[in-house]
Every structure is written in C-alpha cells, then in structure tokens.
Design an enzyme around this catalytic site. Structure first.
Site, PDB file in Angstrom:
ATOM      1  N   SER A 122     -74.651 -52.815  -3.120  1.00 55.94           N
ATOM      2  CA  SER A 122     -73.486 -51.969  -2.850  1.00 55.94           C
ATOM      3  C   SER A 122     -73.815 -50.481  -2.748  1.00 55.94           C
ATOM      4  O   SER A 122     -74.552 -50.084  -1.858  1.00 55.94           O
ATOM      5  CB  SER A 122     -72.438 -52.234  -3.924  1.00 55.94           C
ATOM      6  N   HIS A 123     -73.316 -49.683  -3.709  1.00 56.62           N
ATOM      7  CA  HIS A 123     -73.503 -48.231  -3.634  1.00 56.62           C
ATOM      8  C   HIS A 123     -74.817 -47.784  -4.276  1.00 56.62           C
ATOM      9  O   HIS A 123     -75.120 -46.604  -4.274  1.00 56.62           O
ATOM     10  CB  HIS A 123     -72.322 -47.551  -4.328  1.00 56.62           C
ATOM     11  N   ASP A 288     -69.292 -47.097   1.532  1.00 52.60           N
ATOM     12  CA  ASP A 288     -70.531 -47.311   0.777  1.00 52.60           C
ATOM     13  C   ASP A 288     -71.479 -48.251   1.523  1.00 52.60           C
ATOM     14  O   ASP A 288     -71.191 -48.689   2.645  1.00 52.60           O
ATOM     15  CB  ASP A 288     -70.238 -47.807  -0.653  1.00 52.60           C
ATOM     16  N   ASP A 290     -72.369 -51.389   1.435  1.00 51.51           N
ATOM     17  CA  ASP A 290     -71.940 -52.704   1.935  1.00 51.51           C
ATOM     18  C   ASP A 290     -70.542 -52.674   2.529  1.00 51.51           C
ATOM     19  O   ASP A 290     -69.995 -53.729   2.878  1.00 51.51           O
ATOM     20  CB  ASP A 290     -72.053 -53.763   0.834  1.00 51.51           C
ATOM     21  N   ASP A 292     -67.480 -51.924   1.311  1.00 53.64           N
ATOM     22  CA  ASP A 292     -66.235 -52.299   0.627  1.00 53.64           C
ATOM     23  C   ASP A 292     -65.546 -51.111  -0.049  1.00 53.64           C
ATOM     24  O   ASP A 292     -64.406 -51.212  -0.465  1.00 53.64           O
ATOM     25  CB  ASP A 292     -66.427 -53.473  -0.343  1.00 53.64           C
ATOM     26  N   ARG A 293     -66.241 -49.959  -0.154  1.00 57.94           N
ATOM     27  CA  ARG A 293     -65.611 -48.786  -0.768  1.00 57.94           C
ATOM     28  C   ARG A 293     -65.178 -47.772   0.288  1.00 57.94           C
ATOM     29  O   ARG A 293     -65.782 -47.729   1.370  1.00 57.94           O
ATOM     30  CB  ARG A 293     -66.593 -48.068  -1.690  1.00 57.94           C
ATOM     31  N   LYS A 389     -62.752 -55.976  -1.650  1.00 58.37           N
ATOM     32  CA  LYS A 389     -62.184 -54.702  -1.230  1.00 58.37           C
ATOM     33  C   LYS A 389     -62.748 -54.371   0.146  1.00 58.37           C
ATOM     34  O   LYS A 389     -63.757 -54.938   0.545  1.00 58.37           O
ATOM     35  CB  LYS A 389     -62.481 -53.613  -2.259  1.00 58.37           C
TER      36      LYS A 389
HETATM   37  C1  VG1 Z   1     -68.452 -50.432 -10.591  1.00 63.26           C
HETATM   38  C2  VG1 Z   1     -67.004 -50.014 -10.543  1.00 63.26           C
HETATM   39  C3  VG1 Z   1     -66.122 -51.226 -10.333  1.00 63.26           C
HETATM   40  C4  VG1 Z   1     -66.561 -51.960  -9.052  1.00 63.26           C
HETATM   41  C5  VG1 Z   1     -68.034 -52.296  -9.146  1.00 63.26           C
HETATM   42  C6  VG1 Z   1     -68.562 -52.920  -7.870  1.00 63.26           C
HETATM   43  O1  VG1 Z   1     -68.662 -51.291 -11.688  1.00 63.26           O
HETATM   44  O2  VG1 Z   1     -66.636 -49.331 -11.723  1.00 63.26           O
HETATM   45  O3  VG1 Z   1     -64.784 -50.818 -10.262  1.00 63.26           O
HETATM   46  O4  VG1 Z   1     -65.826 -53.146  -8.895  1.00 63.26           O
HETATM   47  O5  VG1 Z   1     -68.794 -51.112  -9.388  1.00 63.26           O
HETATM   48  O6  VG1 Z   1     -68.346 -52.096  -6.769  1.00 63.26           O
HETATM   49  P1  VG1 Z   1     -69.296 -50.770 -13.089  1.00 63.26           P
HETATM   50  O7  VG1 Z   1     -69.401 -52.004 -13.953  1.00 63.26           O
HETATM   51  O8  VG1 Z   1     -70.598 -50.143 -12.748  1.00 63.26           O
HETATM   52  O9  VG1 Z   1     -68.340 -49.751 -13.620  1.00 63.26           O
HETATM   53  V1  VG1 Z   1     -69.387 -52.225  -5.448  1.00 63.26           V
HETATM   54  O10 VG1 Z   1     -68.764 -51.377  -4.170  1.00 63.26           O
HETATM   55  O11 VG1 Z   1     -70.749 -51.455  -6.165  1.00 63.26           O
HETATM   56  O12 VG1 Z   1     -69.649 -53.831  -5.223  1.00 63.26           O
HETATM   57 CO    CO Z   2     -69.763 -51.822  -2.374  1.00 64.48          CO
END
Ligand code: VG1
Ligand code: CO
Length: 565
Positions: A122-123, A288, A290, A292-293, A389
């Site tokens: 992801s990010h 981001d 992937d 989804d953000r 998302k």
């Molecule tokens: C973080 C965010 C959470 C989100 C997750 C995955 O998790 O706080 O809200 O669902 O990333 O997002 P954490 O446990 O690091 O707080 V993504 O776009 O990285 O799949």
């Molecule tokens: Co993501």
C-alpha cells in the site's frame, strides 16, 4: 498465447515455519528482503490458500493483482505455480500483475471468483530496500476477515510442506489465455487488461458527461505518486473526460515509487500541496501506491480531512447516480475517525457504525446491506460498489458533488460546518520508535483507563483549557453480523462535549513500532469564528494534553511526530 500440450507434475517441497507471518491491519507487510528468503513467500501463499479456501481449494478460480512495486512479478509467478500445485483451476491476473486494489475487489465480484491475492504494501515505500506485502481477499472481494487471517497465521506456524509446479512458465506480459495440464487436470491463466473493467464500472456509477462538462471550466490535478493509479487516471481523466495530459501527475508506475512514500497526505504529497498553494487550480487529488487511498484539496491547497470528506459525501450522496438508484442505507467509520459522519447520520435518520481500524471490518456490514458508505481517517473512503476503499472513486465522488452543488471545495466545507459544526481532527504519527517504547506507552495508558479515578477527572492544557473525561477505555468491537469480538483496538479518552483522544500502535509497519495519536475537538455550528480557525491552532491544547497523559516525549525521546495529518 501458449497452448498447453505439455503436462506438468506437482512437486511437494519440504519447508519449515518462519516467525511473524501474522497478517496485520491489511495483510502481511515486511521488507522485500524478508519476502525474498527461500520458502518465505511460498509458505505464506500456501497457508493463504488453505485458510482462505479450505475444501473449496480444488477447482477454485483466483485473482492476482498488484501495485507494480518491486517483487510483484516474482511473487505473482510464485502464486501461479503454487496455485497450480494445489489444484486451483484458473488464475485471472492483470497484465504484468498490475491491478489497483479497488480494481481487484471489483474483478473478484464481477466475475464471481473464489478470492484473490493482492500484492501490495500500500502506502509503504517500495524498491529492493522497501516493503512488500501480500493480502488475501475472499469471494466478496474484500480483505479476509480476522477469522481467516488468524487461521493463516496459525497455519504458518506449523507448515511442513507446500505444493508447487516449479517449472511452469507463463507470459504475464501479454493479454490472453494460456492452458496447461497439471497432474492430468486443466489449469488456465488468463491475463486481463489493467484498467478496462474498472473504468467501465466507474462509468456506470457516476454521470461521466456531467463531470466532463463541469471539468471544462476547471483546472484540476490528479497525482498518482508513481503508484498503480497512473493508467487509471489517464484513461478516466484524459481519455474519457478530455483533460490535458499534464493534469495527471506522476502517472508512470515505478517499482520504487521514485524513492518516495506513495502516501497521499500533507507531508508525503507536499509537492502537490505546494503547486496548489499557487492558486492556479480548483481541485486536486492524490492516491497511494495501490490506489485505495485519496487526499482531496481545493483551491489554494484547502485541505479536506478524510473525516470531513466522509461526512460531506454522506450528506451529498444524491449527487451520484449509483446512490440515487440503490438508495442510501447507513454509514460506518473506523473508531479513530472523527464523529463528523455520525452527525450527518443522525440528521438523516440513518445508522452509523463504529468499527476497529482496517477495511476488513466493513465487509460484513456491507454484505448485510447495513451501510452504503464508509471511511477511515487514514485517507480511505469507499462504498458498497466494492469491498475495498477506493481512491479514484472518491475523487469522482467529490467531482460529482462539486458539479452538482456548483460550489468550491472550501464553500462545500463551510456550508457543512454551518449545519453540523466542525470536528477538528489531526493525527500525529511517530514512526519507527522502538517496540519497547510503543508497548510502554500503551501500558501507561492502560493504567490510566483502569484507574477508577480517571473517569470524571479534569485534564488541563498548559494554555489553561480544561477537558473532563467522560469515558476512558480500550475499544472492543462485537461484529453485529457474525458476533465475532475484536479486543484492544485502541485506547480511547472521550471528553464531555464530544472531544476525543485515541492512541494505538500501527499494524501495517514492517519494523519497530509506529505510535498513532488521534486528536479531535468538536465545535458547534453556532460558532463560526471558532470553526473557521486553523486546525492545528484549534487542536493545540488537546495535543498538549495527549502528550502529557501518554508521556510520549519521555518514553520515545521524540520531540516532534514524523507525520502530521
Ligand atoms: C493504517 C491505517 C488504517 C488502514 C491501513 C491500511 O493501518 O491506520 O486505517 O486501514 O493502514 O491502509 P495502521 O494499523 O498502520 O494504523 V492501506 O491503504 O496501507 O492498505
Ligand atoms: Co493502500
């Protein structure tokens, strides 16, 4: 493409467990070098197949898609070979294994697939020295629920062997279908277009001609941050909407995202913020790795917090054909997300659910038709159209609202606060602190919430503001659909009047600990001079209280957070 007359045999490879293959908030995320160890990825994929599909493994049809980061293609080939070894009958995969996370969710649903592997961290940064990740999604198109992820983890602790067809070679760089015979059974790999299904779906959900007309007089910027959304943005905004190609920034997918964090926030997307500050553009969005953000900005970089974005969309869903057709059920937000959307739900007479952090907790509510829209403070917004998302969807949703209200982003927000009041919100992230410091901080807060004197106590900021504690607890969630219970989802200190402090440790980091501090202050709608002030200034006193009560500076030695959003 290659027709399969060659017959392949399945090998059983001996292996032994690796520590720590526990899926976090969103899949297993580790350094690329960890995934590159012999058998590491194989073990996790084998456990994912067993836990995700059980007795439906043989003959299943799975999707594979990733965000294009370093190691995606290697991992995709491994998954194809292990799937073939386990009697999976077909793999559907994006060309070069590229598909955004929302596109994966849509494709699983559209073609009624058994599930899929999403290759993304992801990010998190990518590249040989960055992170990789694997997530298993179930047949509803959403991230596997905790029951499945816990089972995956249990299986990785005892795994002794996995099944693989190690000499199976598939060209995933060309569209088309390849057929093979594995252990006497047919095995098919279908390579599909990266964007076609998703773009077609967006055209059904939104009024593209109306958005196109609106965009003719506006200047907008869309920033893919060298993640997976680049090709989707070009298709939708340049080819379909007719925007000039320079309105889409950083649209080339790079395996290391150009060495940056592909995370759309004010810190990591500062380039975009700076361009917007010049005042030449009316609207911008960033996405981001992937896809989804999303981050939404208005003229002169007016920042819409993801919490407010969720609330504004909730209040304006009739701008979008999909909701006019399907109606609007309830809403949901993750617990640390501000209560702005709750206020919209209340006024509209809808239910509003509060779930733990992570998109997997929204799946049951959507499948049971309890909610239509949900979101997280972490730049995540989405709806029942899929079970992830969806960044590009959120940008289109905002453009729909702007096109139908004919207001600027800032005016949409001012009007919203004028009705509902404003939930000032900020999140402070302290990345890569020691695990020990993270645990001590939570232990100290546990002691605070367990102390019977904490409730009713008044905390005072250095600048004199006073906040009286109404509730102090560790958030626990009982899923209203399947009754499953998730404990210890974050320390909450809730004050009288609707202000809140939340503390939790990240479940997506790949090393050490990341402490997240969420700060929310509610100002009623009858006080325009208060709700029009700068967010960081408004939140200063509560931030100071958060640092005091958690002893964050003393325990971590950090004076400043790594990221403020
Ligand atoms: C973080 C965010 C959470 C989100 C997750 C995955 O998790 O706080 O809200 O669902 O990333 O997002 P954490 O446990 O690091 O707080 V993504 O776009 O990285 O799949
Ligand atoms: Co993501």
């Amino acid at each position: 493409m290659s027709g399969g007359t060659t017959s392949y045999t399945v090998e059983t490879v001996k292996t032994s467990p690796f520590d720590g293959q526990k899926p976090g908030t969103s899949g297993l995320r580790k350094a690329v070098t960890v995934f590159q160890q012999a058998h590491y990825t194989e073990n996790f994929v084998q456990a994912g197949l067993w836990a995700g599909l059980g007795d439906k493994l043989k003959g299943s049809v799975l999707l594979v898609g990733g965000d294009g980061r370093f190691f995606c293609e290697e991992a995709a080939h491994l998954i194809i070979r292990i799937a073939a070894g386990n009697g999976v009958s077909k793999i559907v995969i994006g060309k070069k294994a590229i598909l955004s996370t929302p596109a994966c969710s849509h494709i699983i649903r559209k073609y009624k697939l058994s599930g899929g592997f999403l290759l993304t961290a992801s990010h998190n940064p990518g590249g040989p020295d960055g992170d990789f990740g694997i997530k298993y999604n179930t047949d509803n198109g959403g991230p596997a629920p905790e029951g499945v992820t816990n089972k995956i983890y249990e299986l990785t602790k005892t795994i002794k062997e996995y099944k693989i067809v190690s000499n199976l070679k598939v060209d995933i760089g060309q569209l088309g279908t390849s057929k093979f015979t594995v252990g006497g059974e047919p095995f098919v790999v279908e390579v599909i277009d990266n964007t076609a299904d998703y773009v077609e779906f967006m055209k059904q959900i939104f009024d593209f001609p109306a958005i196109k007309t609106f965009l003719q007089t506006k200047r907008v910027l869309l920033n893919a941050m060298n993640g997976v959304t680049g090709p989707y943005l070009r298709k939708i905004f340049v080819e379909e909407m007719g925007l000039p190609s320079d309105s889409c920034l950083n649209c080339e997918i790079l395996p290391d995202f150009g060495g940056k964090h592909p995370d759309p926030n004010l810190t990591y997307a500062k380039d975009l913020v700076d361009i917007m500050k010049a005042g030449q553009h009316d609207f911008a969005a960033a996405f981001d790795g992937d896809g989804d953000r999303n981050m939404i900005l208005g003229h002169r970089a007016f920042f819409v917090t993801p919490c407010d974005s969720l609330a504004v969309l909730a209040a304006n869903l009739e701008s979008i054909p999909y909701f006019r057709q399907n109606g609007v059920k309830g809403f949901a937000r993750s617990m640390p997300t501000s209560e702005a959307v709750d206020k919209v739900a209340q006024r509209l007479g809808k239910d509003c659910y509060q779930t733990p952090t992570g998109w997997k907790f929204f799946g049951n509510l959507m499948d049971a038709d309890k909610i239509s829209l949900c979101g997280e403070e972490s730049f995540g917004t989405g709806s029942t159209h899929i079970r992830e998302k969806d960044g590009v969807w959120a940008a289109l949703a905002w453009l729909s609202v702007l096109a139908s209200t004919k207001k600027t982003v800032q005016d949409v927000l001012l009007d919203h606060w004028n009705i509902y009041g404003r939930n000032f919100f900020t999140r402070y992230d302290y990345e890569n602190v020691s695990s020990e410091a993270g645990e001590k901080l939570i232990a100290g807060l546990e002691a605070f919430i367990k102390n019977p004197n904490s409730k009713g106590t008044t905390l005072t900021a250095p600048t004199g503001q006073k906040y009286k504690v109404a509730v102090a607890d560790n958030f626990e969630y009982t899923d209203p659909i399947d009754g499953s219970v998730s404990k210890n989802q974050g320390i909450r200190i809730l004050f009288e009047g609707g202000s809140r402090l939340i503390f939790r440790l990240s479940g997506t980091g790949s090393s050490g600990a990341t402490i997240r501090v969420y700060v929310e202050e509610y100002v009623k709608s009858d006080n325009p001079s208060a709700y029009e002030q700068d967010a960081q200034a408004a939140l200063g006193p509560l931030v100071a209280i958060a640092l005091q009560v958690s002893k964050l500076r003393e325990l971590t030695g950090r004076d400043q957070p790594t990221v403020i959003t």
